[in-house]
Scaffold this active site. Structure first.
Site, PDB file in Angstrom:
ATOM      1  CE  LYS A   1      -1.657   1.560   4.022  1.00  0.00           C
ATOM      2  NZ  LYS A   1      -1.347   2.942   4.385  1.00  0.00           N
ATOM      3  CG  ASN A   2       2.330   2.597   3.481  1.00  0.00           C
ATOM      4  OD1 ASN A   2       1.169   2.931   3.229  1.00  0.00           O
ATOM      5  ND2 ASN A   2       2.739   2.272   4.686  1.00  0.00           N
TER       6      ASN A   2
ATOM      7  CB  CYS B   1      -4.257  10.375  11.648  1.00  0.00           C
ATOM      8  SG  CYS B   1      -2.806   9.455  12.023  1.00  0.00           S
TER       9      CYS B   1
ATOM     10  NE  ARG C   1       0.988  10.126  10.026  1.00  0.00           N
ATOM     11  CZ  ARG C   1       0.466   9.110   9.327  1.00  0.00           C
ATOM     12  NH1 ARG C   1      -0.730   8.676   9.612  1.00  0.00           N
ATOM     13  NH2 ARG C   1       1.137   8.584   8.327  1.00  0.00           N
TER      14      ARG C   1
ATOM     15  CG  ASP D   1       3.264   1.164   9.446  1.00  0.00           C
ATOM     16  OD1 ASP D   1       3.444   1.407   8.245  1.00  0.00           O
ATOM     17  OD2 ASP D   1       3.066   2.050  10.293  1.00  0.00           O
TER      18      ASP D   1
ATOM     19  NE  ARG E   1      -6.960   4.856   5.829  1.00  0.00           N
ATOM     20  CZ  ARG E   1      -6.445   6.014   6.245  1.00  0.00           C
ATOM     21  NH1 ARG E   1      -6.854   6.552   7.387  1.00  0.00           N
ATOM     22  NH2 ARG E   1      -5.531   6.643   5.536  1.00  0.00           N
TER      23      ARG E   1
HETATM   24  C1  EPZ Z   1       4.414   6.643   6.316  1.00  0.00           C
HETATM   25  O1  EPZ Z   1       3.752   7.702   6.968  1.00  0.00           O
HETATM   26  C2  EPZ Z   1       3.419   5.507   6.257  1.00  0.00           C
HETATM   27  N1  EPZ Z   1       2.254   5.919   5.482  1.00  0.00           N
HETATM   28  C3  EPZ Z   1       3.000   5.104   7.670  1.00  0.00           C
HETATM   29  O2  EPZ Z   1       2.178   3.946   7.545  1.00  0.00           O
HETATM   30  C4  EPZ Z   1       4.239   4.703   8.457  1.00  0.00           C
HETATM   31  O3  EPZ Z   1       3.863   4.428   9.785  1.00  0.00           O
HETATM   32  C5  EPZ Z   1       5.267   5.846   8.429  1.00  0.00           C
HETATM   33  O4  EPZ Z   1       5.561   6.204   7.061  1.00  0.00           O
HETATM   34  C6  EPZ Z   1       6.575   5.452   9.099  1.00  0.00           C
HETATM   35  O5  EPZ Z   1       7.117   4.347   8.438  1.00  0.00           O
HETATM   36  C7  EPZ Z   1       2.360   5.910   4.141  1.00  0.00           C
HETATM   37  O6  EPZ Z   1       3.391   5.586   3.579  1.00  0.00           O
HETATM   38  C8  EPZ Z   1       1.129   6.310   3.393  1.00  0.00           C
HETATM   39  P1  EPZ Z   1       6.888   9.777   8.224  1.00  0.00           P
HETATM   40  P2  EPZ Z   1       4.434   9.180   6.934  1.00  0.00           P
HETATM   41  O7  EPZ Z   1       6.862  11.021   7.421  1.00  0.00           O
HETATM   42  O8  EPZ Z   1       5.118   9.375   5.649  1.00  0.00           O
HETATM   43  C9  EPZ Z   1       7.440  13.058  11.671  1.00  0.00           C
HETATM   44  C10 EPZ Z   1       0.268   2.636   7.785  1.00  0.00           C
HETATM   45  O9  EPZ Z   1      -0.142   2.045   8.787  1.00  0.00           O
HETATM   46  N2  EPZ Z   1       7.406  14.046  10.589  1.00  0.00           N
HETATM   47  O10 EPZ Z   1       7.955   8.790   7.989  1.00  0.00           O
HETATM   48  O11 EPZ Z   1       3.408  10.177   7.334  1.00  0.00           O
HETATM   49  C11 EPZ Z   1       6.104  12.333  11.840  1.00  0.00           C
HETATM   50  O12 EPZ Z   1       5.239  13.083  12.670  1.00  0.00           O
HETATM   51  C12 EPZ Z   1       0.796   4.047   7.907  1.00  0.00           C
HETATM   52  O13 EPZ Z   1       0.330   2.130   6.633  1.00  0.00           O
HETATM   53  C13 EPZ Z   1       7.563  15.397  10.907  1.00  0.00           C
HETATM   54  O14 EPZ Z   1       7.712  15.766  12.069  1.00  0.00           O
HETATM   55  O15 EPZ Z   1       5.483   9.032   8.106  1.00  0.00           O
HETATM   56  C14 EPZ Z   1       6.525  11.028  12.476  1.00  0.00           C
HETATM   57  O16 EPZ Z   1       6.697  11.235  13.859  1.00  0.00           O
HETATM   58  C15 EPZ Z   1       0.595   4.616   9.310  1.00  0.00           C
HETATM   59  N3  EPZ Z   1       7.540  16.299   9.899  1.00  0.00           N
HETATM   60  C16 EPZ Z   1       7.894  10.746  11.835  1.00  0.00           C
HETATM   61  O17 EPZ Z   1       8.344  12.007  11.324  1.00  0.00           O
HETATM   62  C17 EPZ Z   1       7.382  15.944   8.578  1.00  0.00           C
HETATM   63  O18 EPZ Z   1       7.377  16.819   7.699  1.00  0.00           O
HETATM   64  C18 EPZ Z   1       7.841   9.750  10.684  1.00  0.00           C
HETATM   65  O19 EPZ Z   1       6.847  10.192   9.775  1.00  0.00           O
HETATM   66  C19 EPZ Z   1       7.225  14.559   8.283  1.00  0.00           C
HETATM   67  C20 EPZ Z   1       7.252  13.639   9.305  1.00  0.00           C
END
Ligand code: EPZ
Length: 430
Positions: free
Chosen positions: A22-23, A117, A122, A305, A397
């Protein structure tokens, strides 16, 4: 509202085929609009998140054709609107990948700000920091991101934290920029590599994906291609943990074992047998699961995840385990539900302390989010008695035909969408 009715106690046995990631799909579907030629994408998981993103892609004027269940054709030649509505972002935050794709192709885009969420706030500050480094003017007002540039020029971006979303969004925006872009402290997940491979199949010039430094040399245009998405490591891991929870014997097939290494390692630590083939992994559960400790980390560490599913396994282990969540600030909402099944879990800060119990007992529950919902399902499969899980649209989802695949492994699980049907199923399976 749909719910699952589950009668626990059956060890899961058999083989289950794992779908596309999915991701990876969400980044790839967004990237596909960056050419005016037709792109065919195979092994697309038919889940709510991909369906909503495809609706958003149609919403801006691109053509989407569903070839058959898991293949789509996209043609971005007819895009007429750079504005991605809040209705899509609200349903799935990864619609913000269209921001990077539209910026890369048209040098402008308006996308609604994604909210937080159930697992955390996020923010997207790193996405915006990266776009600005490419010369993009970004203005945020009235809950929308207004981004535009006369031209995108390659830049040097050092992410303050490892972020999957920002790494993908910047690869999208940079691949048609003028000059070279360097992304440092980049995410290394398999889906990052898959998006980079897809962009390169369209004619981009991206090197280093899968390492923490990605180099992107801008090209003038991208062309059509046909591409198949990698298998979903989290779907595979969820079924592997379901085998452990139910003391079963399950083969997940059509996978890349290398992507599952941290998951397999934890299963071995808790006493399961794990046997790897070229494109399959077999998990043989054990009667007495052993406690262990887990900390979620960016890939190749243990994936966040898989954190709720790990806790469901450790809830049945001998002794006390610790699960530390280092990526998101609020990813323990499932603990209250597991404790209602008789588990003994205490959360302090970003760590859950789990005292193993003999067996959980089935009860009524509600899925708090996608992966927590999956964890409740595998817990219910191991529990004594019948469980009802509401709000399963969260689970749908990210898992295609989740209950159908579990039934092929011997699970007693039914999906119902009315109280009347729920009563009928409970009478049948009770
Ligand atoms: C992706 O989310 C995945 N979603 C998430 O999977 C997954 O948990 C996550 O990566 C971590 O592997 C998709 O790919 C659609 P991040 P993403 O940016 O991209 C902080 C699932 O269950 N951050 O790697 O949103 C953020 O708050 C979902 O399939 C900032 O602070 O995750 C988090 O604490 C849930 N500022 C950390 O970094 C930013 O600009 C990692 O977030 C971006 C992120």
């Amino acid at each position: 509202m749909e719910q699952y009715i589950i009668k626990g106690g059956n060890p899961l046995n058999g083989r289950v085929s794992i779908g596309g990631a999915k991701n990876a799909a969400l980044g790839i579907l967004a990237a596909a609009i960056m050419t005016d030629e037709t792109v065919t994408i195979e092994n697309v998981p038919n889940v709510r998140d991909t369906r909503v993103l495809l609706q958003a892609i149609e919403g801006i004027g691109a053509k989407v054709k569903y070839v058959y269940n898991n293949s789509v054709q996209i043609n971005g030649g007819s895009i007429c609107d750079m504005n991605v509505d809040y209705e899509y972002i609200k349903k799935i935050r990864a619609s913000y990948y269209l921001l990077g794709a539209l910026l890369g192709k048209y040098k402008k885009s308006e996308v609604a700000l994604p909210g937080g969420c159930n697992i955390g706030s996020r923010p997207i500050d790193q996405h915006i920091k990266g776009f600005k480094a490419l010369g993009v003017e970004v203005d945020i007002s009235h809950g929308k991101i207004f981004a535009k540039a006369d031209k995108l020029v390659g830049g040097h971006v050092y992410f303050d934290m490892v972020t999957v979303g920002a790494t993908i969004n910047l690869m999208l925006a940079a691949c048609l920029a003028e000059g070279d872009t360097i992304l440092e402290n980049a995410a290394k997940e398999p889906h990052i590599v898959d998006v980079a491979n897809f962009l390169n199949a369209m004619g981009a010039n991206i090197k280093g994906a899968g390492t923490d430094v990605i180099r992107i040399r801008g090209v003038n245009r991208l062309h059509g291609t046909t591409y198949s998405i990698i298998p979903d490591q989290i779907e595979a891991g969820t079924f592997m943990f379901a085998a452990a929870c139910t003391r079963g014997d399950v083969v997940v097939q059509d996978v890349i074992p290398k992507h599952l290494e941290s998951i397999s390692a934890k299963l071995i630590e808790v006493g399961c047998q794990v046997i790897e083939g070229d494109d399959w992994v077999r998990v043989i559960g054990c009667e007495n699961l052993k406690s262990t400790n887990v900390k979620t980390l960016p890939y190749p560490g243990f994936p966040t995840d898989m954190q709720p599913q790990m806790a469901a396994v450790l809830a049945l282990a001998d002794g006390t385990s610790m699960v530390t969540e280092s990526i998101f600030e609020n990813r323990f909402k499932y603990v209250d539900e597991l404790n209602r099944m008789g588990c003994k879990i205490k959360v302090e800060g970003n760590t859950a302390y789990i005292e193993g119990i003999e067996q959980m007992s089935g009860t009524q529950m509600a899925a708090p989010d996608l992966r927590a919902g999956a964890a409740l399902v595998i817990a219910a499969l191991s529990a004594d008695g019948v469980s009802e899980i509401e709000d399963i649209e969260y689970i749908q989802r990210g898992y295609e035909d989740f209950d159908g695949k579990l039934r092929t492994l011997g699970a007693v699980i039914e999906r119902v969408d009315s109280e009347r049907d729920a009563q009928k199923v409970k009478l049948k399976i009770g």
